[in-house]
Design an enzyme around this catalytic site. Structure first.
Site, mmCIF file in Angstrom:
data_model
loop_
_atom_site.group_PDB
_atom_site.id
_atom_site.type_symbol
_atom_site.label_atom_id
_atom_site.label_comp_id
_atom_site.label_asym_id
_atom_site.label_seq_id
_atom_site.Cartn_x
_atom_site.Cartn_y
_atom_site.Cartn_z
ATOM 1 N N GLY A 255 -19.015 2.829 7.680
ATOM 2 C CA GLY A 255 -18.616 1.506 7.226
ATOM 3 C C GLY A 255 -18.802 0.475 8.326
ATOM 4 N N GLY A 256 -17.729 0.141 9.017
ATOM 5 C CA GLY A 256 -17.731 -0.940 10.002
ATOM 6 C C GLY A 256 -18.882 -0.875 10.996
ATOM 7 N N LYS B 167 -19.714 -2.491 2.392
ATOM 8 C CA LYS B 167 -18.524 -3.017 1.716
ATOM 9 C C LYS B 167 -18.756 -4.484 1.333
ATOM 10 C CE LYS B 167 -15.921 0.433 4.170
ATOM 11 N NZ LYS B 167 -14.651 0.914 4.687
ATOM 12 N N GLU C 219 -11.364 2.999 -1.263
ATOM 13 C CA GLU C 219 -10.986 1.593 -1.452
ATOM 14 C C GLU C 219 -11.060 1.212 -2.924
ATOM 15 O OE1 GLU C 219 -13.576 -0.126 1.502
ATOM 16 O OE2 GLU C 219 -12.320 0.729 3.076
ATOM 17 N N ASN D 170 -22.351 1.866 4.466
ATOM 18 C CA ASN D 170 -21.546 1.219 3.418
ATOM 19 C C ASN D 170 -21.102 -0.140 3.958
ATOM 20 O OD1 ASN D 170 -19.733 0.441 1.485
ATOM 21 N ND2 ASN D 170 -18.209 2.036 1.946
ATOM 22 N N HIS E 67 -15.105 5.859 -3.905
ATOM 23 C CA HIS E 67 -14.646 5.477 -2.570
ATOM 24 C C HIS E 67 -13.138 5.193 -2.617
ATOM 25 C CE1 HIS E 67 -14.052 3.277 1.130
ATOM 26 N NE2 HIS E 67 -15.185 3.825 1.559
ATOM 27 N N GLY F 18 -11.711 2.772 8.626
ATOM 28 C CA GLY F 18 -11.472 1.432 9.149
ATOM 29 C C GLY F 18 -10.314 1.335 10.125
ATOM 30 N N SER G 173 -14.371 5.912 10.411
ATOM 31 C CA SER G 173 -14.450 5.464 11.810
ATOM 32 C C SER G 173 -15.551 6.163 12.609
ATOM 33 C CB SER G 173 -13.091 5.605 12.506
ATOM 34 O OG SER G 173 -12.144 4.752 11.890
ATOM 35 N N GLU H 56 -13.992 11.745 3.349
ATOM 36 C CA GLU H 56 -13.479 10.588 4.081
ATOM 37 C C GLU H 56 -11.956 10.588 4.038
ATOM 38 O OE1 GLU H 56 -16.524 7.166 4.323
ATOM 39 O OE2 GLU H 56 -15.534 7.012 2.408
HETATM 40 P P1 PGA Z 1 -15.399 2.997 8.372
HETATM 41 O O1 PGA Z 1 -15.568 3.127 6.803
HETATM 42 O O2 PGA Z 1 -16.623 3.613 9.011
HETATM 43 O O3 PGA Z 1 -15.287 1.528 8.631
HETATM 44 O O4 PGA Z 1 -14.153 3.752 8.739
HETATM 45 C C1 PGA Z 1 -16.153 4.275 6.229
HETATM 46 C C2 PGA Z 1 -16.164 4.139 4.742
HETATM 47 O O5 PGA Z 1 -15.250 3.536 4.188
HETATM 48 O O6 PGA Z 1 -17.097 4.593 4.068
#
Ligand code: PGA
Length: 242
Positions: free
Chosen positions: A221-222, A10, A98, A8, A96, A168, A200, A162
């Site tokens: 994500g990151g 983002k 966010e 992802n 998601h 994040g 994470s 999640e």
């Molecule tokens: P993250 O994000 O790996 O940066 O924690 C995961 C996500 O939001 O899908």
């Protein structure tokens, strides 16, 4: 066990950055796919068409990070599920945290998006997860199961658990908590739906998370934006498959 690894991105990614990154992860992604797994890249909408064409022969599947409930219309700034499909996406992430937070998405609205995405022939990754306050008050499982009850359909391809407080932040849920929540989720969904963990996930913890009972893959994500990190996650997925 076949693994589903979802990146992802983002709101990150320009053309040059995306192509450089994908070239560097194409080989380990192909290894995962050749061993029966699936690797889905979810870039910003602006990049899907170009990347799906440029890397059309590679192992990647492509996904959007959201879609609108309607097939078309006067909805400035939104993208319909059929438009994602038309530009080369086969998948979409829905619900998601966010988007729930930034765009006030509700369980009912997400349920409608699930139906719209299915109608357009997209494969669906439905995100669920509790906030820190909900976990600390002992309501994590009830919240996750209520999110599922509202929006899950048996045709959903993957549910991504999640925990909001793990996204994040560098904080990862305890392995025992991941296992327990995945067991609860599994009890509420069809056998064909995969259950992913997200929050994470990185090189240092991917192996342990992917080896956890009930974890069928990860939503990253990151770390999916960093070549070395994502390579290591793909290797961890591969080692679970062979
Ligand atoms: P993250 O994000 O790996 O940066 O924690 C995961 C996500 O939001 O899908």
């Amino acid at each position: 066990m076949t693994m589903l690894v979802v990146a992802n991105w983002k709101m990150h990614g320009t053309r040059t950055m995306a192509e450089t990154l994908l070239e560097s992860i194409a080989k380990p992604a192909a290894d995962v796919v050749n061993a029966g797994g699936t690797v889905v890249i979810c870039p910003p909408f602006t990049l899907i068409d170009r990347l799906a064409q440029g890397f059309g022969n590679a192992a990647f599947g492509w996904g959007g990070q959201d879609c609108h409930v309607n097939t078309q219309g006067a909805h400035t700034g939104d993208v319909a599920a059929a438009m994602l499909k038309d530009c080369g996406a086969g998948w979409v992430i829905l619900g998601h945290s966010e988007r729930r937070a930034d765009h006030a998405e509700t369980n009912a609205g997400i349920a409608t998006k699930v139906k719209a995405a299915h109608g357009a022939g997209l494969r669906i990754i439905l995100c669920v997860g509790e906030t820190l306050a909900e976990r600390e008050s002992g309501n994590a499982e009830a919240i996750v199961l209520s999110q599922l009850a509202a929006a899950y359909q048996p045709y959903v391809d993957a549910v991504a658990y999640e925990p909001v407080w793990a996204i994040g932040t560098g904080k990862v849920a305890q392995i025992t908590d991941i296992e327990a929540m995945h067991r609860s989720i599994r009890g509420a969904i069809a056998p064909s739906t995969q259950v992913l963990y997200g929050g994470s996930v990185k090189a240092a913890n991917a192996k342990e998370i992917l080896a956890t009972h009930g974890v069928d893959g990860v939503l990253v994500g990151g770390a999916s934006l960093q070549q070395n990190e994502f390579n290591a996650i793909l290797h961890a997925a591969l080692s679970q498959q062979i």
